[in-house]
Design a protein around this motif. Structure first.
Motif, PDB file in Angstrom:
ATOM      1  N   GLU A   1     -84.156 -26.752  54.835  1.00 55.35           N
ATOM      2  CA  GLU A   1     -84.452 -26.839  56.269  1.00 55.35           C
ATOM      3  C   GLU A   1     -85.428 -27.983  56.547  1.00 55.35           C
ATOM      4  O   GLU A   1     -86.160 -28.409  55.662  1.00 55.35           O
ATOM      5  N   THR A   2     -85.404 -28.483  57.767  1.00 56.80           N
ATOM      6  CA  THR A   2     -86.434 -29.425  58.194  1.00 56.80           C
ATOM      7  C   THR A   2     -87.302 -28.709  59.211  1.00 56.80           C
ATOM      8  O   THR A   2     -86.818 -28.245  60.231  1.00 56.80           O
ATOM      9  N   TYR A   3     -88.576 -28.603  58.862  1.00 55.26           N
ATOM     10  CA  TYR A   3     -89.508 -27.962  59.777  1.00 55.26           C
ATOM     11  C   TYR A   3     -90.364 -29.046  60.408  1.00 55.26           C
ATOM     12  O   TYR A   3     -90.993 -29.838  59.716  1.00 55.26           O
ATOM     13  N   GLY A   4     -90.364 -29.128  61.719  1.00 55.95           N
ATOM     14  CA  GLY A   4     -91.165 -30.134  62.407  1.00 55.95           C
ATOM     15  C   GLY A   4     -92.459 -29.522  62.906  1.00 55.95           C
ATOM     16  O   GLY A   4     -92.455 -28.457  63.500  1.00 55.95           O
ATOM     17  N   LEU A   5     -93.561 -30.201  62.628  1.00 57.21           N
ATOM     18  CA  LEU A   5     -94.851 -29.712  63.092  1.00 57.21           C
ATOM     19  C   LEU A   5     -95.396 -30.752  64.068  1.00 57.21           C
ATOM     20  O   LEU A   5     -95.619 -31.904  63.695  1.00 57.21           O
ATOM     21  N   VAL A   6     -95.553 -30.369  65.325  1.00 53.80           N
ATOM     22  CA  VAL A   6     -96.047 -31.329  66.309  1.00 53.80           C
ATOM     23  C   VAL A   6     -97.372 -30.885  66.900  1.00 53.80           C
ATOM     24  O   VAL A   6     -97.705 -29.702  66.906  1.00 53.80           O
ATOM     25  N   GLY A   7     -98.086 -31.834  67.408  1.00 54.62           N
ATOM     26  CA  GLY A   7     -99.360 -31.553  68.053  1.00 54.62           C
ATOM     27  C   GLY A   7    -100.086 -32.860  68.253  1.00 54.62           C
ATOM     28  O   GLY A   7     -99.684 -33.880  67.707  1.00 54.62           O
ATOM     29  N   GLU A   8    -101.143 -32.817  69.043  1.00 57.99           N
ATOM     30  CA  GLU A   8    -101.871 -34.044  69.317  1.00 57.99           C
ATOM     31  C   GLU A   8    -102.835 -34.345  68.183  1.00 57.99           C
ATOM     32  O   GLU A   8    -103.109 -33.496  67.348  1.00 57.99           O
ATOM     33  N   SER A   9    -103.394 -35.562  68.200  1.00 56.30           N
ATOM     34  CA  SER A   9    -104.361 -35.903  67.156  1.00 56.30           C
ATOM     35  C   SER A   9    -105.523 -34.921  67.215  1.00 56.30           C
ATOM     36  O   SER A   9    -105.974 -34.550  68.286  1.00 56.30           O
ATOM     37  N   GLY A  10    -105.991 -34.531  66.053  1.00 58.98           N
ATOM     38  CA  GLY A  10    -107.119 -33.638  66.003  1.00 58.98           C
ATOM     39  C   GLY A  10    -106.740 -32.179  66.045  1.00 58.98           C
ATOM     40  O   GLY A  10    -107.593 -31.308  66.042  1.00 58.98           O
ATOM     41  N   CYS A  11    -105.444 -31.871  66.079  1.00 60.97           N
ATOM     42  CA  CYS A  11    -105.049 -30.468  66.144  1.00 60.97           C
ATOM     43  C   CYS A  11    -104.976 -29.859  64.741  1.00 60.97           C
ATOM     44  O   CYS A  11    -104.788 -28.667  64.594  1.00 60.97           O
ATOM     45  N   GLY A  12    -105.073 -30.666  63.704  1.00 62.91           N
ATOM     46  CA  GLY A  12    -105.095 -30.137  62.347  1.00 62.91           C
ATOM     47  C   GLY A  12    -103.768 -30.207  61.635  1.00 62.91           C
ATOM     48  O   GLY A  12    -103.621 -29.660  60.550  1.00 62.91           O
ATOM     49  N   LYS A  13    -102.781 -30.896  62.205  1.00 67.56           N
ATOM     50  CA  LYS A  13    -101.467 -30.885  61.576  1.00 67.56           C
ATOM     51  C   LYS A  13    -101.439 -31.636  60.251  1.00 67.56           C
ATOM     52  O   LYS A  13    -100.823 -31.179  59.298  1.00 67.56           O
ATOM     53  N   SER A  14    -102.162 -32.747  60.174  1.00 64.09           N
ATOM     54  CA  SER A  14    -102.201 -33.481  58.906  1.00 64.09           C
ATOM     55  C   SER A  14    -102.986 -32.710  57.850  1.00 64.09           C
ATOM     56  O   SER A  14    -102.584 -32.654  56.695  1.00 64.09           O
ATOM     57  N   THR A  15    -104.100 -32.137  58.250  1.00 65.88           N
ATOM     58  CA  THR A  15    -104.881 -31.336  57.316  1.00 65.88           C
ATOM     59  C   THR A  15    -104.041 -30.189  56.781  1.00 65.88           C
ATOM     60  O   THR A  15    -104.089 -29.868  55.588  1.00 65.88           O
ATOM     61  N   PHE A  16    -103.238 -29.598  57.634  1.00 66.03           N
ATOM     62  CA  PHE A  16    -102.365 -28.523  57.187  1.00 66.03           C
ATOM     63  C   PHE A  16    -101.399 -29.033  56.119  1.00 66.03           C
ATOM     64  O   PHE A  16    -101.239 -28.412  55.072  1.00 66.03           O
ATOM     65  N   GLY A  17    -100.772 -30.178  56.385  1.00 66.75           N
ATOM     66  CA  GLY A  17     -99.838 -30.745  55.424  1.00 66.75           C
ATOM     67  C   GLY A  17    -100.493 -31.015  54.089  1.00 66.75           C
ATOM     68  O   GLY A  17     -99.935 -30.734  53.029  1.00 66.75           O
ATOM     69  N   ARG A  18    -101.705 -31.519  54.136  1.00 65.71           N
ATOM     70  CA  ARG A  18    -102.424 -31.808  52.899  1.00 65.71           C
ATOM     71  C   ARG A  18    -102.832 -30.536  52.196  1.00 65.71           C
ATOM     72  O   ARG A  18    -102.812 -30.457  50.957  1.00 65.71           O
ATOM     73  N   ALA A  19    -103.208 -29.543  52.968  1.00 65.17           N
ATOM     74  CA  ALA A  19    -103.620 -28.279  52.359  1.00 65.17           C
ATOM     75  C   ALA A  19    -102.440 -27.586  51.689  1.00 65.17           C
ATOM     76  O   ALA A  19    -102.588 -26.923  50.661  1.00 65.17           O
ATOM     77  N   VAL A  20    -101.256 -27.731  52.241  1.00 60.93           N
ATOM     78  CA  VAL A  20    -100.060 -27.149  51.633  1.00 60.93           C
ATOM     79  C   VAL A  20     -99.853 -27.733  50.237  1.00 60.93           C
ATOM     80  O   VAL A  20     -99.539 -27.029  49.284  1.00 60.93           O
ATOM     81  N   LEU A  21    -100.084 -29.022  50.109  1.00 60.75           N
ATOM     82  CA  LEU A  21     -99.919 -29.681  48.815  1.00 60.75           C
ATOM     83  C   LEU A  21    -101.167 -29.574  47.942  1.00 60.75           C
ATOM     84  O   LEU A  21    -101.248 -30.189  46.902  1.00 60.75           O
ATOM     85  N   GLN A  22    -102.157 -28.838  48.408  1.00 63.61           N
ATOM     86  CA  GLN A  22    -103.417 -28.674  47.694  1.00 63.61           C
ATOM     87  C   GLN A  22    -104.153 -29.991  47.515  1.00 63.61           C
ATOM     88  O   GLN A  22    -104.890 -30.198  46.559  1.00 63.61           O
ATOM     89  N   LEU A  23    -103.948 -30.900  48.429  1.00 60.85           N
ATOM     90  CA  LEU A  23    -104.730 -32.126  48.407  1.00 60.85           C
ATOM     91  C   LEU A  23    -106.052 -31.881  49.129  1.00 60.85           C
ATOM     92  O   LEU A  23    -106.983 -32.667  49.049  1.00 60.85           O
ATOM     93  N   GLU A  24    -106.078 -30.809  49.859  1.00 63.44           N
ATOM     94  CA  GLU A  24    -107.270 -30.367  50.560  1.00 63.44           C
ATOM     95  C   GLU A  24    -107.436 -28.925  50.123  1.00 63.44           C
ATOM     96  O   GLU A  24    -106.454 -28.185  50.106  1.00 63.44           O
ATOM     97  N   GLU A  25    -108.644 -28.550  49.731  1.00 64.14           N
ATOM     98  CA  GLU A  25    -108.783 -27.188  49.231  1.00 64.14           C
ATOM     99  C   GLU A  25    -108.857 -26.206  50.394  1.00 64.14           C
ATOM    100  O   GLU A  25    -109.735 -26.331  51.251  1.00 64.14           O
ATOM    101  N   PRO A  26    -107.931 -25.246  50.447  1.00 63.14           N
ATOM    102  CA  PRO A  26    -107.968 -24.283  51.550  1.00 63.14           C
ATOM    103  C   PRO A  26    -109.217 -23.411  51.457  1.00 63.14           C
ATOM    104  O   PRO A  26    -109.650 -23.038  50.358  1.00 63.14           O
ATOM    105  N   THR A  27    -109.802 -23.088  52.586  1.00 63.79           N
ATOM    106  CA  THR A  27    -110.952 -22.198  52.628  1.00 63.79           C
ATOM    107  C   THR A  27    -110.492 -20.760  52.412  1.00 63.79           C
ATOM    108  O   THR A  27    -111.193 -19.948  51.829  1.00 63.79           O
ATOM    109  N   GLU A  28    -109.308 -20.463  52.902  1.00 64.17           N
ATOM    110  CA  GLU A  28    -108.814 -19.094  52.851  1.00 64.17           C
ATOM    111  C   GLU A  28    -107.301 -19.141  52.980  1.00 64.17           C
ATOM    112  O   GLU A  28    -106.753 -20.095  53.536  1.00 64.17           O
TER     113      GLU A  28
END
Lengths: 388, 357
Positions: A60-87
């Motif tokens: 599937e292709t899942y599209g994640l949209v939102g404005e800058s600063g909404c956290g969408k990139s951080t989410f993508g990085r956290a999924v790949l564990q490039l950013e350590e999730p807090t919880e």
């Protein structure tokens, strides 16, 4: 594109297990705000991602949209564990990535790759394309046989539409679109299952954008890839996605199949976002009604209480909105499939026209804008994606 | 320029009268001799008072260089500007630096793409806005600050008096762009040039800024040159659209005409490249093949020929001229193509008329 199974999820939350490649539950990423010269004191947190639940099915292709600063990139990085999730949990093919460390995590990375926004910034300027592609393959033991590796390299170039002589070239010798192709080839080189594409086309010219979008679609069909596409351009996201999630200040506000989301948006923010996209058709532009949102995105260091959107919402009600944080839920409306979920207390009343939009007090949004000392730059995107 | 900062409201729309700005054969060449590169190549267009003219194209098509040349903001070394840019009857290119400084900000003003780098980071906003008024209108500091607050209020910045003391980094991207617009409008210029004013902004903020620009143009009769790569922005805002490719105008038309009947294959290609919210999903995008790096020089034929699907033999032999297209399309419709499109490339694609919102 449409290779995903047509079965609709029946339950509100869970999809059939074997179908799900990526299952994110309650993911939070909070960045500390530090103060002090000698002793670091944590004076607050930026709630970049604050409670995300999301499932992506195989193919599937899942599209994640939102404005800058909404956290969408951080989410993508956290999924790949490039950013350590807090919880929270990130279940990838049944394994909880958040619990993996070191070698075990490194081995998993082979299955999930990333395509970055800025193709020049994400390619090492001193490596040739061959070195760029081989590095990942070596790290995962895919280049042990030199002959097989060479064959694979030329197959990769072929797949992304680059000429054979590209192997000995450096990133600066390519145009923007070709660089992005190199970036995609690098992601493909280790034969991943999931590709997280963070704004894959926003730095490219319009005509080249379409080439890369088509390429992503072709590759998905050829290799059976699963995509998480993160972007701010709704028209592009709608074009390539099967399902779309709309993010606002660290959490999803609406999630639906691509067509449903665009024909019947339920969340006030989704409505405003859709109406703000300029349409390249003068007749449509002259007649359509825009919902202009007042003010900017509030600071994620000091998010509004209750519904995060209530400070800018034209449908805001006197009760519940500012006190109770709405959860994603299936609405009780005729014709709305179970896969269409929205986080709004008043979605039914808004859809039926019972509630009408009203003016939003600008002062109110202004307060939240300057409340935090940190992030007033979040209204604008970085310089890298301002290139036309 | 004998009249001081005129505040007269001009009738909107293109009239038969004298154009406010008339650009003729504007050519900008970087470098010299064998390594010279012509970024803008004999570009001509008119802007009537109150009219919004769009310059559209991808990176490297010369749209920004055109605007910088009009404003005389290109560095004086290392490039050659020729042609004429007559503004209200006066050739801007022949003015001295001092004379040009008197006009910049007063008669013509510009809004840039990146609001953060266009504002001075160490000077409070109020001083920056008031500076324009003090320089051009000879106002004293106190009344200039008061007027600056009014201007900020006009462009929709809440609590303007407090904002005057703030620095650019304390404002969000949308607010900064508003402040820049306020500065540009401080002396009620007759011509405003907006170079990708919303590219750095989010869609919801972009919608706010575009609505603001539209309102200001309608209220004050300011002429606007809108430079953008976004055809969606053009569709909602511009009266007349110039499509640029490789430094030359390849097509000119009114916006309704251009979108309904694109004639140049490049325009058609651009329109077919963009996914639309209003169409059925599943249409495969038909991109323009290749990239600007594939261009051939204009003197060897049509620069777009290597990327063009409608290329015929003559395209690589003779340079096409910018001439009026077929008479039934009107005299204002110009085209530079040997083999123009006969039908809209989007017509065979299923489209729905209604907006999705």
């Amino acid at each position: 594109m449409t290779t995903s199974t047509p079965t609709q999820p029946t339950a509100d939350q869970a999809l059939p297990d074997e179908d799900v490649l990526l299952d994110v539950r309650g993911l939070k990423v909070h960045f500390p705000i530090k103060k002090g010269v000698l002793i670091d004191r944590t004076v607050g947190h930026v709630y970049a991602v604050d409670g995300m639940d999301l499932q992506i099915r195989r193919g599937e292709t899942y599209g994640l949209v939102g404005e800058s600063g909404c956290g969408k990139s951080t989410f993508g990085r956290a999924v790949l564990q490039l950013e350590e999730p807090t919880e929270g949990e990130v279940l990838f093919d049944g394994t909880d990535l958040a619990s993996l460390r070191g070698e075990a995590l490194r081995r998993q990375r082979r299955h999930m790759q990333m395509v970055f926004q800025d193709p020049l910034g994400s390619l090492d300027p001193r490596q040739t394309v061959e070195q760029l592609l081989l590095e990942g393959m070596r790290a995962h033991g895919l280049a042990d046989d030199a002959k097989a590796a060479r064959a694979r390299l030329s197959a990769l170039l072929d797949a992304v539409g680059l000429p054979k002589n590209a192997l000995s070239k450096y990133p600066h010798e390519f145009s923007g679109g070709q660089r992005q192709r190199v970036g995609i080839a690098r992601a493909l080189s280790v034969d991943p299952k999931l590709i997280v594409a963070d704004e894959p086309v926003s730095a490219l010219d319009v005509s080249v954008q379409a080439q890369v979008v088509n390429l992503l679609e072709d590759l998905q069909e050829e290799f059976g890839l699963t995509y998480l596409v993160i972007a701010h351009d709704l028209a592009v996201v709608r074009h390539i996605s099967d399902r779309i999630g709309v993010m606002y200040l660290g959490a999803l506000v609406e999630e639906a199949d691509a067509d449903d989301l665009y024909t019947s948006p339920l969340h006030p923010y989704t409505r405003a976002l859709l109406s703000a996209v300029p349409v390249p058709d003068p007749t449509v532009e002259d007649t359509r009604e825009q919902i202009l949102l007042a003010g900017d995105l509030p600071s994620p260091a000091n998010p509004p209480s209750g519904c995060r959107f209530h400070t800018r919402c034209p449908w805001r009600q006197a009760t519940r909105c500012d006190t109770e944080r709405p959860q994603l839920r299936v609405v009780d409306l005729p014709g709305t499939p179970a896969g269409h979920r929205v986080a709004c207390h008043w979605a039914e009343q808004i859809a039926s026209g019972e509630l009408r939009p009203h003016d939003v007090d600008m002062e109110l949004t202004d307060q939240t804008l300057t409340a935090g000392p940190v992030d007033t730059t979040l209204g604008a995107k970085g310089l890298t994606d301002t290139l036309p | 320029m004998t009249t001081q900062a005129s505040t007269t409201a001009y009738p909107s729309g293109a009239g038969g009268g004298e154009p406010l700005l008339s650009v003729r054969d504007l050519t900008v060449t970087f470098g010299r001799g064998g390594r010279a590169f012509t970024a803008v190549d004999h570009v001509s267009f008119d802007v009537q008072p109150g009219q919004t003219v769009g310059l559209v194209g991808e990176s490297g098509c010369g749209k920004s260089v055109t605007s910088l040349a009009i404003m005389q903001l290109l560095p004086s070394r290392g490039n050659t500007v020729s042609g004429t840019v007559s503004f209200a009857g006066e050739d801007l290119l022949s003015l001295s630096d001092a004379q040009m400084r008197d006009r910049r900000g007063r008669d013509l003003a510009m809004i840039f793409q990146d609001p953060l780098s266009s504002l001075n980071p160490v000077v409070p906003l109020g001083t920056q806005v008031a500076e324009v008024l003090q320089r051009h209108k000879g106002m004293k500091n106190a009344p200039a600050q008061k007027r600056a607050a009014e201007l900020l209020d006009k462009v929709g910045i809440p609590d303007p008096t407090r904002r005057l003391k703030e620095y650019p980094h304390q404002l969000s991207g949308g607010m900064r762009q508003r402040a820049l617009i306020a500065m540009a409008l401080a002396c009620e210029p007759r011509l405003l040039i907006a170079d990708e004013p919303t590219t750095a902004l989010d869609v919801t903020i972009q919608a706010q800024i575009l609505a603001l620009l539209k309102e200001l143009v309608q209220d004050s009769g300011t002429a606007l040159i809108m430079i953008t790569h976004d055809l969606g922005v053009v569709a909602g805002l511009c009266d007349e659209v110039n499509v640029l490719y490789g430094g030359r105008i390849v097509e000119r038309a009114g916006r309704h005409d251009l979108f309904a009947r694109p004639r140049h294959p490049y325009t058609g290609g651009l329109l077919a490249s963009i996914p639309r919210l209003t169409e059925e999903r599943g249409r495969r995008l038909t991109p323009v093949p290749g990239s600007v790096a594939d261009n051939i020089p204009w003197d060897h034929g049509c620069a777009f020929a290597p990327r063009c699907a409608s290329e015929i033999g003559v395209c690589r032999e003779r340079t096409p001229e910018l001439v009026p297209d077929r008479p039934e399309l009107g005299a204002d419709r110009l085209l530079r193509c040997h083999n123009p499109l006969e039908s809209n490339p989007l017509d065979d694609a299923p489209t729905t008329e209604e907006s999705g919102a």
